[in-house]
Design an enzyme around this catalytic site. Structure first.
Site, PDB file in Angstrom:
ATOM      1  N   GLU A 107       0.838  -1.211   0.000  1.00  0.00           N
ATOM      2  CA  GLU A 107       0.000   0.000   0.000  1.00  0.00           C
ATOM      3  C   GLU A 107       0.870   1.256   0.000  1.00  0.00           C
ATOM      4  OE1 GLU A 107      -2.485   1.588  -0.402  1.00  0.00           O
ATOM      5  OE2 GLU A 107      -4.316   0.840   0.495  1.00  0.00           O
ATOM      6  N   ASP A 108       0.312   2.356  -0.482  1.00  0.00           N
ATOM      7  CA  ASP A 108       1.017   3.628  -0.419  1.00  0.00           C
ATOM      8  C   ASP A 108       0.905   4.244   0.977  1.00  0.00           C
ATOM      9  OD1 ASP A 108      -1.712   4.013  -0.730  1.00  0.00           O
ATOM     10  OD2 ASP A 108      -1.544   5.618  -2.200  1.00  0.00           O
ATOM     11  N   ASP A 111      -4.429   5.330   5.987  1.00  0.00           N
ATOM     12  CA  ASP A 111      -5.069   6.527   6.522  1.00  0.00           C
ATOM     13  C   ASP A 111      -6.111   6.066   7.557  1.00  0.00           C
ATOM     14  OD1 ASP A 111      -5.818   9.240   6.662  1.00  0.00           O
ATOM     15  OD2 ASP A 111      -7.256   9.022   5.051  1.00  0.00           O
ATOM     16  N   PHE A 160      -2.687  16.085   4.198  1.00  0.00           N
ATOM     17  CA  PHE A 160      -2.780  15.448   2.892  1.00  0.00           C
ATOM     18  C   PHE A 160      -1.434  15.525   2.175  1.00  0.00           C
ATOM     19  CE2 PHE A 160      -4.411  14.546  -1.358  1.00  0.00           C
ATOM     20  CZ  PHE A 160      -5.315  13.535  -1.055  1.00  0.00           C
ATOM     21  N   ARG A 173       0.721  12.554  -9.077  1.00  0.00           N
ATOM     22  CA  ARG A 173       1.228  11.192  -8.901  1.00  0.00           C
ATOM     23  C   ARG A 173       2.649  11.014  -9.414  1.00  0.00           C
ATOM     24  NH1 ARG A 173      -2.893   7.680  -7.456  1.00  0.00           N
ATOM     25  NH2 ARG A 173      -4.857   7.936  -8.558  1.00  0.00           N
TER      26      ARG A 173
HETATM   27  P1  IMP Z   1      -7.626   4.344   3.915  1.00  0.00           P
HETATM   28  O1  IMP Z   1      -8.395   5.490   4.544  1.00  0.00           O
HETATM   29  O2  IMP Z   1      -6.580   3.798   4.851  1.00  0.00           O
HETATM   30  O3  IMP Z   1      -8.569   3.284   3.422  1.00  0.00           O
HETATM   31  O4  IMP Z   1      -6.853   4.941   2.676  1.00  0.00           O
HETATM   32  C1  IMP Z   1      -7.351   4.772   1.399  1.00  0.00           C
HETATM   33  C2  IMP Z   1      -6.454   5.287   0.312  1.00  0.00           C
HETATM   34  O5  IMP Z   1      -6.657   6.678   0.227  1.00  0.00           O
HETATM   35  C3  IMP Z   1      -4.951   5.123   0.452  1.00  0.00           C
HETATM   36  O6  IMP Z   1      -4.489   3.886   0.058  1.00  0.00           O
HETATM   37  C4  IMP Z   1      -4.486   6.212  -0.503  1.00  0.00           C
HETATM   38  O7  IMP Z   1      -4.428   5.741  -1.823  1.00  0.00           O
HETATM   39  C5  IMP Z   1      -5.542   7.284  -0.313  1.00  0.00           C
HETATM   40  N1  IMP Z   1      -5.047   8.335   0.615  1.00  0.00           N
HETATM   41  C6  IMP Z   1      -5.140   8.404   1.947  1.00  0.00           C
HETATM   42  N2  IMP Z   1      -4.530   9.494   2.448  1.00  0.00           N
HETATM   43  C7  IMP Z   1      -4.013  10.138   1.374  1.00  0.00           C
HETATM   44  C8  IMP Z   1      -3.216  11.344   1.206  1.00  0.00           C
HETATM   45  O8  IMP Z   1      -2.828  12.065   2.152  1.00  0.00           O
HETATM   46  N3  IMP Z   1      -2.894  11.662  -0.082  1.00  0.00           N
HETATM   47  C9  IMP Z   1      -3.263  10.921  -1.166  1.00  0.00           C
HETATM   48  N4  IMP Z   1      -3.977   9.785  -1.046  1.00  0.00           N
HETATM   49  C10 IMP Z   1      -4.350   9.405   0.207  1.00  0.00           C
HETATM   50 MG    MG Z   2      -3.652   3.222  -1.664  1.00  0.00          MG
END
Ligand code: IMP
Ligand code: MG
Length: 187
Positions: A107-108, A111, A160, A173
């Site tokens: 995962e990147d 969040d 963010f 990106r």
């Molecule tokens: P989750 O809330 O952990 O499910 O995150 C979902 C997805 O939202 C991550 O895998 C990212 O691709 C994207 N995401 C969350 N926070 C950020 C951010 O600060 N910048 C860009 N993408 C984000």
């Molecule tokens: Mg992601």
């Protein structure tokens, strides 16, 4: 499109982002994580699942730094619209055999943790031998679920970020570095 305002400051749709993690720092961390993974999975049947779209860049750098063989798959997970976390859509590949295998999710950023929470629960139904998680970034303040990150790059505050695969409305990106939102600067 992003516009470079001046060294280390860029603009996307009227929002300003400041340079936060350099490409060199990211690469150093990626190499370290790849070393750990290569050791841990040396004699295992490693199956990597890269979570698209955000992890495409981290995934490709991490995987090319492994010195062990593995299978690579991609899963589409979309939840963000702009800066808002929305409903999650997952598409696990049909040709991915999960039973009794060692799965590594890539995962990147973690969040809220919703994506990984649901993906892991989905995969567990197919009885993998193990499921671990590698994530470049994590925002611990935002986690809504208990998420164990086995290979973590950086813990970051709740701001963010874009760049190195991460986007704001599909922009930013392709930036080599990671940039953090600066709310005190307006157009
Ligand atoms: P989750 O809330 O952990 O499910 O995150 C979902 C997805 O939202 C991550 O895998 C990212 O691709 C994207 N995401 C969350 N926070 C950020 C951010 O600060 N910048 C860009 N993408 C984000
Ligand atoms: Mg992601």
């Amino acid at each position: 499109m992003h516009t470079i305002i001046k060294d280390k400051l860029i603009e996307v749709e009227g929002l300003h982002f400041v340079n936060y993690l350099s490409h060199e720092k990211i690469q150093e961390k990626v190499r370290t994580l790849a070393e750990f993974i290569s050791i841990d999975y040396k004699h295992k049947d490693l199956v990597c699942l890269v979570v698209l779209n955000g992890a495409f860049m981290f995934g490709s750098d991490l995987l090319r730094n492994l010195d062990i063989g593995c299978e690579i798959y991609f899963v589409n997970a979309k939840s963000y619209i702009g800066m808002e976390s929305g409903d999650l859509k997952l598409q696990i590949p049909d040709d991915l055999l999960i039973e009794s295998r060692d799965i590594l999710l890539i995962e990147d950023i973690i969040d809220s943790g919703n994506t990984i929470f649901h993906l892991k629960n989905n995969l567990k139904k197919y009885h993998p031998h193990s499921i671990r998680l590698a994530s470049l970034l994590s925002k611990p303040e935002m986690h809504k679920h208990e998420i164990e990150i086995d290979y973590l790059g950086f813990e970051i505050p709740n701001k963010f970020v874009i760049g190195y695969g991460l986007d704001y409305n599909h922009q930013g990106r392709n930036l080599k570095d990671i940039y953090q939102l600066r709310e005190d600067i307006s157009e």
